[in-house]
Write a protein that holds these residues in place. Structure first.
Motif, short mmCIF file in Angstrom:
data_model
loop_
_atom_site.label_atom_id
_atom_site.label_comp_id
_atom_site.label_asym_id
_atom_site.label_seq_id
_atom_site.Cartn_x
_atom_site.Cartn_y
_atom_site.Cartn_z
N LEU A 221 1.05 -1.65 0.50
CA LEU A 221 -0.20 0.02 -0.27
C LEU A 221 1.08 1.59 0.42
O LEU A 221 1.61 1.72 1.11
CB LEU A 221 -0.70 0.06 1.30
CG LEU A 221 -1.64 1.77 1.11
CD1 LEU A 221 -2.63 1.43 0.59
CD2 LEU A 221 -2.32 1.61 3.15
N ASP A 222 1.00 1.80 -0.98
CA ASP A 222 1.72 3.50 -1.17
C ASP A 222 0.73 4.09 -0.10
O ASP A 222 -0.23 4.30 -0.86
CB ASP A 222 1.67 3.82 -2.28
CG ASP A 222 2.73 5.11 -2.39
OD1 ASP A 222 2.40 5.79 -1.87
OD2 ASP A 222 2.00 5.94 -3.76
N SER A 223 1.32 5.43 0.68
CA SER A 223 1.10 5.74 1.70
C SER A 223 1.60 6.70 1.48
O SER A 223 1.48 7.65 2.37
CB SER A 223 0.94 5.22 3.28
OG SER A 223 1.62 4.97 3.37
N ARG A 224 1.89 7.41 0.17
CA ARG A 224 2.34 9.41 0.52
C ARG A 224 1.82 9.87 0.24
O ARG A 224 1.41 10.28 -0.73
CB ARG A 224 3.84 8.32 -0.77
CG ARG A 224 5.27 7.83 -0.76
CD ARG A 224 5.96 8.22 -1.82
NE ARG A 224 5.08 6.94 -3.05
CZ ARG A 224 5.48 7.64 -4.27
NH1 ARG A 224 6.13 8.48 -5.15
NH2 ARG A 224 4.12 7.20 -5.17
N GLU A 225 1.86 10.82 1.39
CA GLU A 225 1.90 11.89 1.42
C GLU A 225 1.17 12.86 0.03
O GLU A 225 0.71 13.61 -0.51
CB GLU A 225 0.88 12.66 2.35
CG GLU A 225 0.25 13.97 3.05
CD GLU A 225 0.59 14.76 4.02
OE1 GLU A 225 -0.38 15.40 4.65
OE2 GLU A 225 1.61 14.33 4.76
N SER A 226 2.67 12.82 -0.40
CA SER A 226 2.97 14.26 -2.20
C SER A 226 2.80 13.37 -2.78
O SER A 226 2.40 13.92 -3.48
CB SER A 226 4.56 13.47 -1.75
OG SER A 226 5.35 12.68 -1.68
N ALA A 227 1.80 12.21 -2.73
CA ALA A 227 1.82 11.56 -3.99
C ALA A 227 -0.19 11.59 -4.17
O ALA A 227 -0.46 11.32 -5.43
CB ALA A 227 2.48 10.09 -4.45
N HIS A 228 -0.38 11.46 -3.01
CA HIS A 228 -1.79 10.93 -3.34
C HIS A 228 -2.68 12.39 -3.45
O HIS A 228 -2.15 13.40 -2.65
CB HIS A 228 -2.52 10.27 -2.48
CG HIS A 228 -2.05 9.13 -2.14
ND1 HIS A 228 -3.16 7.92 -2.11
CD2 HIS A 228 -1.08 8.21 -1.40
CE1 HIS A 228 -2.44 6.91 -2.27
NE2 HIS A 228 -1.81 6.38 -1.84
#
Length: 401
Positions: A221-228
């Motif tokens: 699960l990708d959880s990067r704030e910068s990407a979502h």
């Protein structure tokens, strides 16, 4: 002051009123300083776990565990604003050992762990001059799980049998011993006796030629704030969490042993991922939050250590401005299947966008070039549609999606 004025002016009635007010104030002060009886609170939540927009009933039981009777209280349950307005109710007088039950309903449109309580009890004196507030500190929890979408009968490559199996069915998991010896049973062929093991154990041991199929999967699960992108229940991150939960359930139905890679799992176990049941992993997803790019780098590193040959990889990744697709592509091992859900974050920010963003196309092409089966996700694409696309057996050129 009123009594003094009455004495000066010679009005006895005014003096009596002044004295009465002083007595009332003293009585209210004595009333407020009296120690309150001990009251215990207990909550029962039905159902104990919920899904977004599902109603949950909370039954609160007050028990007087003191030897004195309690008074009339105005109670307020402190809950998260997401669950609705704070419930307020009246707790009538409780004799020693007596109980009172009150019930209220909560509902959340977002997954998460929500604290119920503490309860604030407010008591007023009979004259309405003072009030005392006390708190019953015990709290309980309502767990709102991510929404799980049934994914139908579709399955990833290699999870079938016979002609459907595109990857080997017997895959040794990381850290497992490749041993196929068991105790002798009546009727076993004596030519299969394993004499070294027999000598070591002191009883007949035979070789197990047909090992059960063991499929394994790694879900990230990708959880990067910068990407979502997006906010609330309509954000790309909430789509990702729900998709991961749905994939976990489907893989469990297909008999996979699955490891979930999230930032919370790495922080909780100090980078060493522990195998957990599907139920436990979905409960963990209820608390998933956005993190940093450094968290994502650590997740990829942990995934690389566990992406063994033949292991299915499924990743839900947001399309950011970096080249995360290139780093993620390396999780797929030769001969293994890999499923990629590329979230077009720009589309979640602007639902009226015309076509996929350049970032989403770039990540898709990076994964497709490494042999992944990949689909670009926008807010209009359902989780079931995305799963059906990446598991489509007729899919030939994944880069064309």
């Amino acid at each position: 002051m009123l009594g003094a004025a009455g004495l000066v002016l010679g009005f006895e009635d005014i003096v009596r009123v002044g004295v009465l007010l002083i007595v009332l104030a003293l009585l209210a002060l004595v009333f407020a300083r009296r120690p309150a009886p001990r009251i215990e609170v207990h909550r029962t939540v039905t159902p104990p776990t919920a899904i977004p927009d599902e109603r949950a009933e909370v039954q609160v039981t007050f028990t007087n565990i003191d030897h004195r009777s309690s008074r009339l209280y105005l109670a307020e349950e402190r809950i998260d604003y997401v669950l609705g307005d704070r419930p307020r109710f009246v707790v009538a007088r409780l004799e020693p050992g007596a109980t009172r039950e009150v019930t209220y309903v909560v509902r959340s449109h977002l997954r998460g762990r929500y604290t119920l309580g503490p309860v604030a009890l407010t008591q007023r004196d009979p004259f309405g001059l003072t009030f005392v507030t006390r708190s019953l500190e015990r709290t309980d929890e309502l767990l709102v799980l991510p929404r799980v979408v049934p994914l139908g009968a579709a399955h990833p490559p290699g999870s079938g049998v016979g002609n459907d199996g595109e990857t080997p069915q017997m895959v040794a998991l990381h850290g497992e011993e490749d041993v196929s010896i068991r105790t002798y049973h009546d009727g076993d062929d004596l030519r299969r006796v394993h004499w070294p093991a027999t000598a070591h154990r002191g009883e007949l041991m035979v070789r197990q030629e047909d090992r059960p199929a063991r499929r394994s999967a790694l879900v990230l699960l990708d959880s990067r704030e910068s990407a979502h992108g997006g906010t609330g229940a309509a954000s790309s991150f909430e789509w990702a969490v729900s998709a991961v939960a749905s994939v976990l359930v489907r893989l469990d139905e297909l008999g996979y042993r699955t490891q979930l890679v999230t930032r919370e799992a790495l922080h909780a176990t100090n980078i060493d991922l522990i195998e957990r049941s599907t139920t436990e992993m979905i409960e963990d997803l209820a608390s998933a939050t956005l993190g940093t790019d450094q968290d994502f780098t650590r997740m990829l590193s942990a995934g690389q250590d566990r992406a063994t040959a033949g292991r299915l990889v499924a990743a839900v990744v947001a399309a950011g401005e970096d080249d995360a697709g290139t780093e993620l592509a390396g999780l797929r091992q030769p001969g293994a299947a890999a499923l990629g859900f590329v979230l077009d974050s720009a589309a979640f920010e602007n639902s009226h966008a015309d076509g996929p963003s350049e970032a989403a196309v770039r990540v898709r092409d990076q994964l497709a070039a490494a042999g992944w089966r990949v689909v670009i996700v926008d807010p209009k694409l359902s989780i079931l549609q995305a799963w059906t696309t990446v598991t489509n057996k007729a899919l030939v050129q994944v880069g064309s999606l």
